[in-house]
Design an enzyme around this catalytic site. Structure first.
Site, short mmCIF file in Angstrom:
data_model
loop_
_atom_site.label_atom_id
_atom_site.label_comp_id
_atom_site.label_asym_id
_atom_site.label_seq_id
_atom_site.Cartn_x
_atom_site.Cartn_y
_atom_site.Cartn_z
N SER A 95 5.62 -16.87 9.80
CA SER A 95 5.61 -15.40 9.87
C SER A 95 5.01 -15.05 11.23
CB SER A 95 4.77 -14.80 8.74
OG SER A 95 5.39 -15.02 7.50
N LYS A 170 11.24 -10.32 7.57
CA LYS A 170 10.14 -10.92 6.79
C LYS A 170 8.94 -9.98 6.75
CE LYS A 170 7.38 -13.86 4.75
NZ LYS A 170 6.97 -15.13 5.35
N LYS A 241 6.95 16.23 -11.23
CA LYS A 241 6.24 16.61 -12.45
C LYS A 241 5.64 15.38 -13.13
CE LYS A 241 8.39 16.73 -16.12
NZ LYS A 241 8.71 15.74 -17.19
#
Length: 304
Positions: A95, A170, A241
């Site tokens: 990463s 990623k 709501k």
């Protein structure tokens, strides 16, 4: 194929083992030599340095903790750039920072070495079982050439785009996953404090539209990408709501709900545009405006 693999940690170790099982000739390296013991027993070769790995390999993989380690191994003294042969390939499975892999790509190209980024997702179990998602960026032809190798480490290998695209995918995947888990943490603690068993609540989340992947499978494409807000699948005013009732309950019970509160503010901003009767996912348009990018290619059903 003669493959080098640098980084034999929780993810890299199992991926390297699967490459050996696929019949590739592997040369491995890690700062902790003992991590290579199962690979050496399975037939891999040990290299004492990054240089030795690169010199022995047609293709070098790295699976490292992050950008500083990748930069040092790829660009540092006696690193892959200095040692790999012209015509070889370097693939980073880490990463990593997209800007860094693009810099690496440019510098390697000067020496005739191809670079792909291919970060993975699926955890240790996926790495061991060869069931990882592999997100590849770089030259499309080289991707097709090397896909059979990548298929050894993941059963969901996909081409994302140009260099760095895999890293972008990623990072966005992990960011979305982490943020979603924080919202789940809020919901689970609210349910528990309101008297609902956490295991029962988990089953409810699994059984409902959220757990069935209804948004990713249908609404993101059919509504957001298509910009079809009318007729709504679930109107914004009704969605707000329900969220408002949940945050009201949280206030009654003293449960912090930072992510839910932020989501409610986004819905209120969309309601302020007069979008209450349109699909609840129309709040995507607020983020598109802020980011200066459009996700959809269809015609909007909202008149400006």
């Amino acid at each position: 194929m003669r493959i080098g693999f640098i980084g034999l940690g929780n993810m890299g170790g199992p991926m390297a083992m699967n490459l050996i099982r696929a019949g590739h000739d592997l040369t491995v390296n890690d700062l902790r030599r003992e991590l290579a013991d199962p690979h050496l027993a399975a037939g891999a070769n040990w290299a004492d340095s990054v240089r030795a790995v690169a010199e022995a390999s047609e293709l070098v993989f790295t699976s490292l903790p992050g950008p500083p380690e990748v930069e040092a191994v790829a660009l540092g003294p006696d690193g892959i750039l200095e040692s790999a042969a012209e015509g070889s390939v370097y693939i980073d499975l880490s990463s990593n920072r997209p800007t860094l892999i693009r810099e690496i790509h440019a510098r390697f190209a000067e020496r005739g070495i191809e670079v792909l980024d291919a970060p993975v997702s699926g955890g240790i179990t996926g790495a061991a079982g060869g069931t990882l998602a592999v997100m590849v960026g770089g030259d499309a032809d080289r991707y097709e050439e090397l896909k059979p190798v990548l298929d050894s480490i993941g059963d969901k290998v996909s081409y994302i785009g140009g260099i760095g695209s895999g890293m972008v995918a990623k990072l966005v995947h992990n960011m979305t996953s982490i943020s979603s888990r924080m919202a789940i943490a809020e919901g689970m603690t609210l349910a528990a404090k309101a008297g609902v068993d956490p295991h029962v609540m988990r089953s409810v989340l699994q059984d409902g539209a959220f757990g069935q992947g209804h948004f990713l499978d249908h609404r993101l494409v059919d509504t957001v990408f298509a910009q079809r807000w009318d007729p709504p699948s679930f109107a914004l005013r009704l969605s707000r709501k329900d969220l408002g009732l949940a945050t009201e309950l949280a206030r009654e019970l003293g449960v912090p709900m930072a992510h839910a509160a932020l989501s409610e503010q986004e819905m209120l901003a969309a309601l302020g545009r007069g979008w209450g009767d349109f699909d609840s996912n129309i709040f995507f348009r607020l983020q598109e405006e802020r980011a200066g990018v459009e996700l959809g290619g269809g015609e909007s059903s909202v008149e400006e």
